[in-house]
Design an enzyme around this catalytic site. Structure first.
Site, short mmCIF file in Angstrom:
data_model
loop_
_atom_site.label_atom_id
_atom_site.label_comp_id
_atom_site.label_asym_id
_atom_site.label_seq_id
_atom_site.Cartn_x
_atom_site.Cartn_y
_atom_site.Cartn_z
N GLY A 1 13.41 68.32 -4.48
CA GLY A 1 14.74 68.20 -3.89
C GLY A 1 14.62 68.03 -2.39
O GLY A 1 13.52 68.01 -1.84
N HIS B 1 6.89 70.51 -3.51
CA HIS B 1 7.15 69.39 -2.59
C HIS B 1 7.29 69.96 -1.17
O HIS B 1 8.19 70.77 -0.93
CB HIS B 1 8.46 68.69 -2.95
CG HIS B 1 8.35 67.68 -4.05
ND1 HIS B 1 8.19 68.04 -5.36
CD2 HIS B 1 8.39 66.32 -4.02
CE1 HIS B 1 8.14 66.94 -6.10
NE2 HIS B 1 8.25 65.89 -5.32
N GLU C 1 6.88 66.40 3.09
CA GLU C 1 7.20 65.01 2.73
C GLU C 1 8.20 64.52 3.78
O GLU C 1 7.87 63.72 4.64
CB GLU C 1 7.81 64.96 1.32
CG GLU C 1 8.19 63.56 0.87
CD GLU C 1 8.94 63.56 -0.47
OE1 GLU C 1 9.35 64.64 -0.94
OE2 GLU C 1 9.13 62.46 -1.02
#
Ligand SMILES: [Zn+2]
Length: 337
Positions: A174, A201, A204
């Site tokens: 997300g 994640h 990024e």
């Protein structure tokens, strides 16, 4: 170019990698698109297909694929077709991921959604025994952690239900940076309690600090992680702890998370000794394949065939797979050097 060595992708989102023809047929069946919508028009709604689009434009591309994947049949068929495509492209090990909480809009439970994806994986692996597939369940960060806290906990429970039966790990995906990652600590603690490894994640779109947070939460891998290059202490920690980075070229440039292919963090991180892997992220939305990611790594970063084999050896090391499969893939990759 064709790359004739065992290929591995550790970071593939199911919803971002649907086969267009099948997705189009399913969207028609389910009346999700106008009856006169052509395949080309359908494609334009899903594929970014050019670099330097905005992040919002990128995220909007997931709406239709997620709308399609709301029943068992669609989940089974799309997973089966994706694994088939990957097998025919010469991939031998893949970790697919998706967020089951996005697939409950028409009555499926997270458990049922995951069961359907695993069914698709199993059918495809029987039809294409050259490929092995593991499933990663994504929790989502949507803003305030309390917004979907129950759904994220349910994802961890679901991962436990299918641990050793198709699910190999969990993830947090997300938009980065809206809320501190710390807000998800109890979810990760639960995963730890159940013995489920996780990737997160981070780095990024977010800064190096998000990689630091992911490490503090106990991530055994990082999704992307390119921005750790911007903080030497964080980068050194990633290198020293041998934390594998699941890097992707095309999607990073499309979302402007990396300035260009030539400036991508993959090469400097690789040269400094980080455990770098190269993956696709979203094959359909980004209009890419693993071979095309390799082509870009060769063309823009000057990587050699040997470098690519080493990246795949890193992928084997990083894989949430059993020892026997890892040994077999390592042996075969070493033979290609
Ligand atoms: Zn991703």
């Amino acid at each position: 170019m064709e790359y004739l060595f065992p290929k591995i992708d550790l970071h593939v989102h199911l919803d971002g990698s649907l086969t267009l023809k099948l997705a189009y047929a399913l969207a028609q069946d389910r009346q999700l698109i106008a009856s006169d919508c052509t395949l080309e028009q359908f494609r334009e709604r899903i594929v970014v297909g050019r670099d330097n689009g905005s992040l919002n434009e990128f995220l909007a591309r997931f709406e239709l694929p997620i709308a399609i994947l709301q029943d068992e049949e669609a989940l089974v068929l799309c997973t089966r077709e994706l694994v088939k495509t990957l097998a025919l492209q010469g991939l031998e090990y893949v970790e697919l991921r998706f967020a089951p909480q996005f697939h409950t809009q028409k009555g499926l439970t997270q458990h049922q959604a995951v069961k359907a994806v695993i069914k698709g994986m199993r059918i495809a692996m029987c039809e294409h025994p050259q490929i092995k597939v593991g499933l990663i369940l994504c929790m989502m960060t949507l803003g305030e952690p309390s917004l979907n806290h129950e759904a994220n906990l349910e994802t961890i429970q679901t991962a436990r239900d299918f641990k050793g039966k198709g699910v190999v790990a969990v993830d947090l995906a997300g938009a980065e940076g809206i809320t501190p990652m710390e807000g998800y600590r109890d979810c990760f603690e639960l995963a730890k309690e159940y013995g489920i490894p996780y990737t997160i994640h981070a780095g990024e779109s977010g800064p190096a600090a998000s990689v630091k947070s992911a490490l503090e939460l106990g991530a055994s891998r990082i999704g992307h992680g390119g921005h750790c290059l911007e903080d030497s202490a964080v980068m050194q920690e990633v290198i020293d702890k041998k934390i594998p980075l699941e890097m992707c070229l095309t999607s990073n440039v499309q979302c402007r998370n990396q300035l260009s292919y030539s400036d991508h963090a993959l090469k400097p991180l690789m040269e400094r000794g980080a455990v770098v892997t190269l993956n696709t992220d979203n094959m359909t939305i980004s209009d890419t394949t693993l071979d095309q990611e390799y082509d870009k790594a060769v063309r823009y970063l000057g990587l050699t065939r040997e470098d690519l084999i080493h990246l795949n050896l890193n992928s084997v090391r990083a894989a949430f797979a059993d020892k026997e499969l890892k040994q077999q893939l390592t042996r075969r990759l070493m033979e290609c050097l």
